[in-house]
Enzyme design. Structure first.
Site, PDB file in Angstrom:
ATOM      1  NE  ARG A 123       0.170 -12.878  -4.106  1.00  0.00           N
ATOM      2  CZ  ARG A 123      -1.197 -12.720  -4.461  1.00  0.00           C
ATOM      3  NH1 ARG A 123      -1.537 -13.025  -5.610  1.00  0.00           N
ATOM      4  NH2 ARG A 123      -2.110 -12.511  -3.382  1.00  0.00           N
TER       5      ARG A 123
ATOM      6  CG  HIS B 155      -3.289  -1.048   3.885  1.00  0.00           C
ATOM      7  ND1 HIS B 155      -3.229  -1.404   5.149  1.00  0.00           N
ATOM      8  CD2 HIS B 155      -3.121  -2.424   3.233  1.00  0.00           C
ATOM      9  CE1 HIS B 155      -2.777  -2.661   5.363  1.00  0.00           C
ATOM     10  NE2 HIS B 155      -2.786  -3.264   4.185  1.00  0.00           N
TER      11      HIS B 155
ATOM     12  CE1 TYR C 171      -1.540 -10.237   6.891  1.00  0.00           C
ATOM     13  CE2 TYR C 171      -2.902  -8.816   5.241  1.00  0.00           C
ATOM     14  CZ  TYR C 171      -1.528  -9.118   5.860  1.00  0.00           C
ATOM     15  OH  TYR C 171      -0.764  -8.697   5.085  1.00  0.00           O
TER      16      TYR C 171
ATOM     17  CG  ASP D 297       8.563 -10.097   6.951  1.00  0.00           C
ATOM     18  OD1 ASP D 297       8.134  -9.068   7.128  1.00  0.00           O
ATOM     19  OD2 ASP D 297       9.089 -10.494   5.691  1.00  0.00           O
TER      20      ASP D 297
ATOM     21  CD  GLU E 168       0.199  -1.412   3.200  1.00  0.00           C
ATOM     22  OE1 GLU E 168       0.435  -2.164   2.404  1.00  0.00           O
ATOM     23  OE2 GLU E 168       0.315  -1.254   4.379  1.00  0.00           O
TER      24      GLU E 168
ATOM     25  CD  GLU F  19      -1.941  -5.654   6.472  1.00  0.00           C
ATOM     26  OE1 GLU F  19      -2.940  -6.079   5.767  1.00  0.00           O
ATOM     27  OE2 GLU F  19      -1.029  -4.948   6.050  1.00  0.00           O
TER      28      GLU F  19
ATOM     29  CG  HIS G 212      -5.776  -5.865   1.597  1.00  0.00           C
ATOM     30  ND1 HIS G 212      -6.384  -6.353   2.728  1.00  0.00           N
ATOM     31  CD2 HIS G 212      -4.638  -5.501   1.933  1.00  0.00           C
ATOM     32  CE1 HIS G 212      -5.379  -6.396   3.593  1.00  0.00           C
ATOM     33  NE2 HIS G 212      -4.069  -5.902   2.964  1.00  0.00           N
ATOM     34  CD  GLU G 213      -2.134  -4.034  -0.777  1.00  0.00           C
ATOM     35  OE1 GLU G 213      -1.743  -3.452  -0.006  1.00  0.00           O
ATOM     36  OE2 GLU G 213      -1.926  -5.403  -0.669  1.00  0.00           O
TER      37      GLU G 213
HETATM   38  N1  BES Z   1       1.054  -4.359   3.831  1.00  0.00           N
HETATM   39  C1  BES Z   1       0.726  -5.677   3.284  1.00  0.00           C
HETATM   40  C2  BES Z   1       1.991  -6.449   2.839  1.00  0.00           C
HETATM   41  C3  BES Z   1       3.021  -6.541   3.983  1.00  0.00           C
HETATM   42  C4  BES Z   1       2.838  -6.883   5.147  1.00  0.00           C
HETATM   43  C5  BES Z   1       4.408  -6.597   3.570  1.00  0.00           C
HETATM   44  C6  BES Z   1       3.792  -7.034   6.304  1.00  0.00           C
HETATM   45  C7  BES Z   1       5.424  -6.645   4.509  1.00  0.00           C
HETATM   46  C8  BES Z   1       5.165  -6.987   5.607  1.00  0.00           C
HETATM   47  C9  BES Z   1      -0.172  -5.622   2.422  1.00  0.00           C
HETATM   48  O1  BES Z   1      -1.288  -4.783   2.183  1.00  0.00           O
HETATM   49  C10 BES Z   1      -0.864  -7.011   2.185  1.00  0.00           C
HETATM   50  O2  BES Z   1      -1.430  -7.221   3.267  1.00  0.00           O
HETATM   51  N2  BES Z   1      -0.583  -7.737   1.158  1.00  0.00           N
HETATM   52  C11 BES Z   1      -1.204  -9.053   0.813  1.00  0.00           C
HETATM   53  C12 BES Z   1      -2.587  -9.059   0.033  1.00  0.00           C
HETATM   54  C13 BES Z   1      -3.813  -8.887   0.670  1.00  0.00           C
HETATM   55  C14 BES Z   1      -4.990  -9.068  -0.400  1.00  0.00           C
HETATM   56  C15 BES Z   1      -4.007  -9.894   1.798  1.00  0.00           C
HETATM   57  C16 BES Z   1      -0.227 -10.027   0.268  1.00  0.00           C
HETATM   58  O3  BES Z   1       0.615  -9.383  -0.367  1.00  0.00           O
HETATM   59  O4  BES Z   1      -0.509 -10.986   0.024  1.00  0.00           O
HETATM   60 ZN    ZN Z   2      -2.573  -5.373   3.796  1.00  0.00          ZN
END
Ligand code: BES
Ligand code: ZN
Length: 630
Positions: free
Chosen positions: A580, A321, A407, A399, A293, A340, A317-318
């Site tokens: 990914r 944020h 989430y 992480d 985001e 989240e 989702h993004e």
């Molecule tokens: N902010 C997160 C990605 C993130 C979280 C990066 C923690 C590094 C550390 C982003 O908003 C996210 O949640 N992405 C998810 C997708 C979402 C639809 C659940 C992803 O990348 O899977």
């Molecule tokens: Zn997120």
């Protein structure tokens, strides 16, 4: 300073007199202190805070290095004598004051996780420091792609991923989510390439590769972002558009055509969008996340380009944020669920508004199934405390908090509160919450206090603090959690039963199914399904050939577990060409569980690893006990 003693931050939260039903909030009433400790930063914001960054950078693709100058403006107490910044693998060349005079600085011991503190001596009159430095060629936030690793195949590419604590690997900053600053940047890249940041962005390439950026709203360091590549822009709406490589731009513009509607739906729910433009950047396939985001410019994986707009909830989702996370920010990574969980809730509400509850309940059910699995896995691995919403990540990589707990348990908590309060009341609470706390931090404790003061007390809800604390500080899920229910999945489950009882695939009623129903179907097939049934399904529905990444990854996971060999080739190419982490981890995990000699996993990984971002290869190195010299 003890390595993990961290920093203590005090923020002021404005408490307001709550008027039942009031849309407008009074920001003047009283002030309350919010105190918290961020053990993932060396910074000392009690003494001095960075309030603004002027960044000048040269991006060198040959050396895979960014040479830069960071001018930091400070808000400091009179007796502050040291500015402490976070750095990780940075080479610091020189630190000066605004006068040009050299400043005394010292780099602390290097910690594998946190990097090293950069301590800069402050004079009584110091308001700015200027740091000249270079990034390391293996800086964890940066991924330098060769032309071969892009869609176009002709230009290299660079992108950053700063969340959670990787901003410090490309900019010396106070890398803590509770500290916000504005920024400007001047970035020089090879001519013929476009540079983009989490800021006001150019829409086309400049003649000489020089670009300027401004971000006037204060943001935390984890939202610093940069991407450089052969990129084009396509307009989607009044204030929205998409950037992608030329060969991807038309597909991307089609996939995200409904973006402007999403922004309007979000605003209708929780108040006006605060960041000016909202654009997307579709990255090359090695992007380790689904989306990130970055303010004004969400970074997204190309794996959501399904061709049928079925995976755009990730964009909802993004976008969400932009309120939860970017406006009201988790104070520390232990409060990650505030970013989240809120965002998943908001995302679901956007999806429901645009596509109806029968659609959004499917998405929510898939996630809830994942959550239940995650809870039982964490519990069986003795990590029950990681199923608390409020985490304890001290001394660990933040992480590790990126699980379905933050989430989906976070989402279910808000859904529970919605259920107790009624939707209208809960929405009003959330709208006011975002307004009251905009551009501020939030701790889990302060949030519970807000729920009590602005929702439970004025509405006289029958929910006590004990209940709230159960959600936040206890493992697993409370017994009275409310779960999503999907009629459409009920129908899918009937078809699965039919199939498992011998009905031939072509007789199954699947014509109306979206990819989500297919994912549900595939995920609920037993691993001992047998090769014949796998082959029957595959020849009827061509699952191994699907272009939908969510369905493909579910199918490939089952194929590994069921030892369905005809999918191996596709599995290998998917693992080599996708970075990914969410898709990679379950597939590599299934490979080692099914073939414990790890031969197949390692053979593929050797080929695939050079394509992965640090975030992904770090996780898979750990999973496979891989050492590079192998
Ligand atoms: N902010 C997160 C990605 C993130 C979280 C990066 C923690 C590094 C550390 C982003 O908003 C996210 O949640 N992405 C998810 C997708 C979402 C639809 C659940 C992803 O990348 O899977
Ligand atoms: Zn997120």
């Amino acid at each position: 300073m003890n390595r993990f003693s961290g920093l203590i931050i005090t923020a002021f939260v404005f408490l307001v007199a709550c008027n039942k039903g009031a849309e407008n909030i009074d920001k003047t009433s009283s002030k309350k202190k919010m105190t918290f400790t961020d053990t993932h930063s060396y910074a000392n914001p009690e003494q001095v805070r960075v309030t603004h960054l002027d960044w000048e950078a040269n991006v060198d693709f040959e050396r895979k290095i960014i040479d830069a100058k960071a001018v930091l403006s400070l808000d400091r107490s009179d007796d502050a004598d040291t500015l402490v910044l976070d750095t990780h693998r940075l080479v610091i060349n020189e630190v000066t004051y605004a006068s040009g005079e050299k400043a005394v600085f010292r780099k602390g011991e290097d910690d594998a996780l946190l990097g090293s503190a950069l301590r800069i001596a402050l004079k009584p009159e110091t308001e700015k420091v200027i740091i000249s430095y270079s990034t390391a060629p293996d800086a964890p936030a940066l991924q330098w792609l060769t032309p071969m690793q892009t869609s176009g195949g002709t230009s290299p590419f660079l992108f950053t991923q700063s969340q959670a604590i990787l901003a410090r690997t490309w900019i010396p900053l106070q890398d803590s989510p509770g500290i916000r600053f504005t920024y400007t940047a001047k970035v020089k890249v090879p001519s013929g390439m476009l540079a983009l940041m989490s800021a006001q962005n150019p829409m086309e390439k400049s003649a000489d590769g020089s670009y300027s950026f401004t971000m006037d709203q204060p943001i935390p360091a984890y939202l610093m972002a940069l991407a450089v590549g052969d990129l084009e822009f396509a307009r989607l709406g009044e204030r929205s558009g998409v950037y992608a490589e030329p060969s991807v731009i038309d597909t991307a513009a089609y996939e995200f055509a409904e973006l402007e509607d999403m922004i309007s739906a979000a605003e209708d729910l929780y108040g006006s969008y605060q960041w000016g433009r909202y654009d997307l950047l579709v990255l090359p396939p090695s992007f380790p996340f689904g989306g990130m985001e970055n303010p004004r410019l969400t970074f997204a994986t190309p794996t959501i380009l399904a061709g049928d707009r079925s995976l755009t909830s990730l964009i909802a989702h993004e976008l969400a944020h932009s309120w939860s996370g970017n406006l009201v920010t988790n104070a520390t990574w232990n409060d990650f669920w505030l970013n989240e969980g809120f965002t998943v809730y908001f995302e679901q509400r956007i999806m429901e508004k645009l596509y109806g509850a029968s659609y959004s309940e499917m998405l929510a059910s898939l996630e809830t199934e994942d959550l239940k699995k995650e809870i039982s896995e964490l519990t069986s691995r003795g990590k029950e405390s990681d199923t608390h919403l409020k985490l304890d990540l001290d001394g660990r990589n933040p992480d590790e908090g990126m699980t379905d707990i933050a989430y989906v348990k976070g989402y279910l908590f808000l859904r529970y509160l919605e259920n107790e309060a009624g939707r209208e009341t809960f929405d009003r609470f959330l709208r006011n919450y975002f307004e009251r706390n905009a551009f501020n931090v939030m701790t889990t404790e302060a949030f519970l206090q807000e729920v009590n003061d602005y929702l439970i007390a004025p509405e006289r809800l029958n929910v006590g603090m004990v209940k709230l604390k159960e959600w936040v500080y206890n493992p697993g899920l409370p017994g009275d959690a409310v779960f999503p229910e999907s009629d459409r999945f009920g129908l899918v489950d009937e078809q699965r039963e039919n199939f498992m009882n011998g009905m031939p695939p072509e007789e199954l009623e699947t014509t109306e199914w979206s990819s989500h129903e297919w994912v549900r179907f595939v995920r609920s097939l037993p691993v001992n399904i047998g090769k014949h049934k796998m082959a029957d399904l595959d020849s009827t529905f061509r699952l191994t050939d699907t272009g939908n990444s969510e369905l493909l990854s579910a199918w490939l996971e089952l194929a590994i577990k069921a030892k369905y060999k005809p999918a191996d080739e596709r599995l290998e190419s998917f693992l080599i060409n996708t970075g990914r982490r969410k898709f990679l981890m379950p597939l590599y995990t299934a490979l080692v569980a099914t073939y414990p000699d790890k031969k197949m996993a390692l053979e593929i990984y050797e080929k695939a690893r050079p394509n992965y971002h640090y975030v992904s290869y770090k996780s898979i190195d750990d999973l496979l006990n891989y050492e590079k010299s192998n």
